[in-house]
Design a protein around this motif. Structure first.
Motif, PDB file in Angstrom:
ATOM      1  N   ALA A 168      -1.506  -5.224   1.609  1.00 43.77           N
ATOM      2  CA  ALA A 168      -2.898  -4.464   1.124  1.00 43.77           C
ATOM      3  C   ALA A 168      -3.508  -6.074   0.283  1.00 43.77           C
ATOM      4  N   ASN A 218      -5.722  -4.937   5.327  1.00 37.68           N
ATOM      5  CA  ASN A 218      -4.349  -5.185   5.337  1.00 37.68           C
ATOM      6  C   ASN A 218      -3.515  -5.913   6.763  1.00 37.68           C
ATOM      7  N   HIS A 226      -1.623   1.181   6.056  1.00 36.59           N
ATOM      8  CA  HIS A 226      -1.947   0.506   5.970  1.00 36.59           C
ATOM      9  C   HIS A 226      -1.569  -0.344   6.033  1.00 36.59           C
ATOM     10  N   GLU A 275       0.116   4.440   1.632  1.00 41.13           N
ATOM     11  CA  GLU A 275      -0.514   4.967   2.638  1.00 41.13           C
ATOM     12  C   GLU A 275       0.544   3.627   3.811  1.00 41.13           C
ATOM     13  N   PHE A 278     -11.110  -3.877   2.221  1.00 48.28           N
ATOM     14  CA  PHE A 278      -9.491  -4.452   2.523  1.00 48.28           C
ATOM     15  C   PHE A 278      -9.225  -5.164   3.579  1.00 48.28           C
ATOM     16  N   PRO A 317       0.679  -1.118   0.149  1.00 44.67           N
ATOM     17  CA  PRO A 317       0.162  -0.143  -0.715  1.00 44.67           C
ATOM     18  C   PRO A 317       0.737   1.081  -0.173  1.00 44.67           C
ATOM     19  N   ALA A 327      -9.915  -2.830   5.843  1.00 47.08           N
ATOM     20  CA  ALA A 327     -10.303  -1.390   6.476  1.00 47.08           C
ATOM     21  C   ALA A 327     -10.973  -1.007   5.023  1.00 47.08           C
TER      22      ALA A 327
END
Length: 589
Positions: free
Chosen positions: A48, A92, A44, A41, A90, A39, A86
RNA sequence: GCGCCCGUAGCUCAGUCGGAUAGAGCACAGGAUUCCUAAUCCUGGGGUCAGAGGUUCAAAUCCUCUCGGGCGCACCA
């Protein structure tokens, strides 16, 4: 085992299989659209997975419920510290530090082989590139195709394919006659005749002067009084040999060697062109017809003419294509069909051609031909990918470099490579996608600054080498080899920035695979730039915080772990540069 | 007229198999050097992903159309 296996696709597939086994999921689901990625981010996690969203509908479950079920399976792995659901579903995953420490150890153990993959499983791939006509030295545009083709070939090799680098020599056309006539004029010149200006349409370059002299020395004046029909064959052979020597020398400048040179004339002489056309005839794909004139741009000498046409429209082309010229000889397309058919018969189901963008209009018909020739064959349908390389804007200090052969300031690829260096040329050619135009500024590419990726990456490696030299004073060189450092206690690398750098390195195997799959070696250049940025950033952290310097006085174990870290970066940089045939430098000059 | 490639920050460009709040560099504004190479780094502002529809849990990414740029368009290689 590398983290890419258990925490890549294989891992999630195992978890899904477990859910199938206990009846949570039906057994007939397609895993095709599942992706496992890193990911962007930070919050995360490390991995992912979109599986729950992709499978929810066919499984008849709510995405988040399914995600929870998958997450439960993944949690049983003790290297997984956190699994979160999430967004729309997702999954994570956060991995334990040990996964990353272990990965660094593996990088050091694998050395520059780190990133190599068996994805290709030894499948033969033929990469045909350069294929410049043997009528003169290579120009800069050829250089881009050469750098691209060679880098792609190396990349595919790294990804486990069995690559053959091939050069297609157009030694049979009218241009070669022009070349031979030019050589004959130079030959007369070498024997003392004043030939004046080279006539329009012939080759004026002085690169024929040398070969002409050699020929005059060898054969004397025996071709002087003879008729063209008598000397043309001899001069043609001689000119082609001389030009191929020239081109081979140019390629050598770039560090490129081809495995196979295939001559157009050999296709004709061996009867393979006729055989290919016969094969198309047998398949009922040839007919005699009259083409419509092209709309919008009608050639002056256009006239309706019955021709032998290939039904390329049956295979996705826009119009059917002529295979025989009005004088009865084969078109270039005919020999090219034979050539690609020949490659297929030599075992290359997968073929890649690197062409200049000005040949873009030729792609569909060639792919149509490969399809037509190979469908129904026992080896399976052939696959031809054509990568088009866009033009290069040669520049000097931000100004367009104007070239004209007449003004005598025509710049060849050899000129440029001699000026900026092989490594700079090879790397810089990969800093754009193949289908994007490339500005090549003779000054800027050798500048030592942040916006020159060649320098930036090399500088990172030079800094690493500098640190290792300093460390060698304390530890000795033997203690700093990758093998020795693989025994370091990586768990001392506690800073987040250090772990992030390991994760960047750990991405290298995925970059190799994805770039190889997409036939996009430029991704390696961008990756290296990012990796270098990661390293430079960490370096400068040591300026604010003495504890984060690589060499820490009074803590040998920590220092050793950090030497392992930067040695790893250096190895990955070397592995990446290897794709471009570029040697990492140990010191900047 | 048709086909192919392209259109992402002021500029040059990334953007993984369709993934979460679209990223770099340059330029601009500010900051870091008694210290392993400051040839570097950090912070900040900056976006209608050319435009309009569509597909779907999700579109810069896939489909259709429009606009704008490049390349090509019977027998040349």
């Amino acid at each position: 085992m590398s983290w890419n296996k258990p925490y890549g696709r294989d891992g999630i597939v195992a978890a899904l299989d477990a859910l199938v086994a206990d009846g949570t999921l039906p057994g007939d689901l397609s895993y095709e659209r599942i992706t496992v990625e890193t990911p962007r981010e930070e919050g995360h996690g490390h991995v992912a997975i979109n599986a729950a969203m992709v499978l929810a509908k066919p499984a008849g479950l709510k995405p988040r419920d399914l995600a929870e079920a998958i997450a439960e399976k993944l949690r049983s792995d003790n290297a997984v510290t956190k699994v979160e659901i999430a967004g729309p579903g997702f999954i994570n995953i956060t991995l334990s530090d040990n996964v990353w420490f272990n990965e660094l150890t593996q990088i050091l153990q694998a050395g520059t082989d780190y990133g190599s993959s068996d994805m290709g499983a030894g499948e033969p791939v033929n990469v045909e590139f350069v294929s410049a006509n043997p009528t003169g030295p290579m120009h800069v545009g050829h250089g881009r195709g050469a750098a691209f083709g060679e880098s792609l070939s190396t990349l595919l090799t790294k990804a486990g394919y069995s690559v053959t680098r091939e050069y297609w020599v157009n030694d049979a056309g009218a241009q070669i006659d022009k070349l031979s006539q030019s050589l004959h004029l130079r030959y007369r010149e070498a024997l003392g005749e004043d030939i004046g200006e080279m006539p329009e349409g012939l080759y004026p370059g002085d690169y024929l002067v040398g070969p002409a002299k050699e020929l005059a020395d060898k054969d004397g004046d025996q071709w002087l009084a003879k008729d063209e029909s008598e000397w043309l064959g001899v001069f043609r052979r001689y000119a082609i040999d001389a030009m191929m020597d020239l081109i081979r020398a140019d390629l050598e400048r770039l560090g490129i060697r081809f495995d196979v040179f295939t001559f157009e004339s050999s296709m004709v002489d061996s009867g393979k062109v006729q055989a290919a056309l016969d094969s198309l005839t047998d398949k009922g794909l040839l007919y005699t017809g009259v083409l419509e004139p092209p709309k919008g741009k009608k050639p002056d000498d256009w006239e309706p003419r019955p021709q032998t046409l290939f039904r390329s429209t049956d295979f996705g082309d826009d119009v059917d294509r002529p295979l025989i010229k009005s004088d009865g000889s084969w078109t270039y397309f005919s020999t090219d069909i034979a050539y690609h058919w020949d490659k297929y018969q030599r075992g290359f189901k997968t073929q890649i051609n690197i062409w200049g963008a000005d040949h873009g209009g030729y792609v569909k018909r060639m792919q149509a031909a490969v399809k037509a020739m190979t469908t129904g064959e026992s080896g399976g349908e052939g696959d031809l990918d054509v990568k088009l390389c866009q033009m290069i804007n040669l520049m000097e200090n931000g100004e367009q470099f104007k070239m004209s052969k007449r003004a005598g300031n025509f710049i060849t690829m050899a000129d440029v490579v001699d000026k900026v260096g092989k490594d700079v040329f090879r790397f810089f050619m990969m800093t754009r996608k193949n289908d994007a135009q490339l500005d090549f500024d003779l000054q800027k590419v050798t500048e030592q600054s942040r916006d020159n990726p060649v320098f930036y990456v090399q500088y990172a490696n030079a800094r690493i080498c500098s640190v290792l030299r300093h460390a060698a004073e304390t530890f000795g060189e033997d203690a700093l080899t990758p093998e020795a450092l693989s025994g370091a206690d990586m768990s001392r690398l506690e800073d987040e920035a250090e772990k992030v750098l390991i994760m960047q390195m750990a991405n290298w195997p995925r970059i190799v695979e994805s770039a190889a799959l997409a036939h996009e070696p430029h991704r390696v250049a961008f990756y290296l730039n990012d990796l270098a940025a990661g390293f430079h950033g960490l370096w400068n952290l040591g300026k604010d915080n003495t504890q984060l310097r690589f060499i820490v006085e009074g803590d040998q174990e920590l220092t050793r772990a950090r030497m392992a870290l930067i040695r790893g970066v250096s190895l990955v940089i070397a592995s990446g540069l290897d794709v471009f045939g570029v040697t990492p430098v140990e010191e900047m000059r």
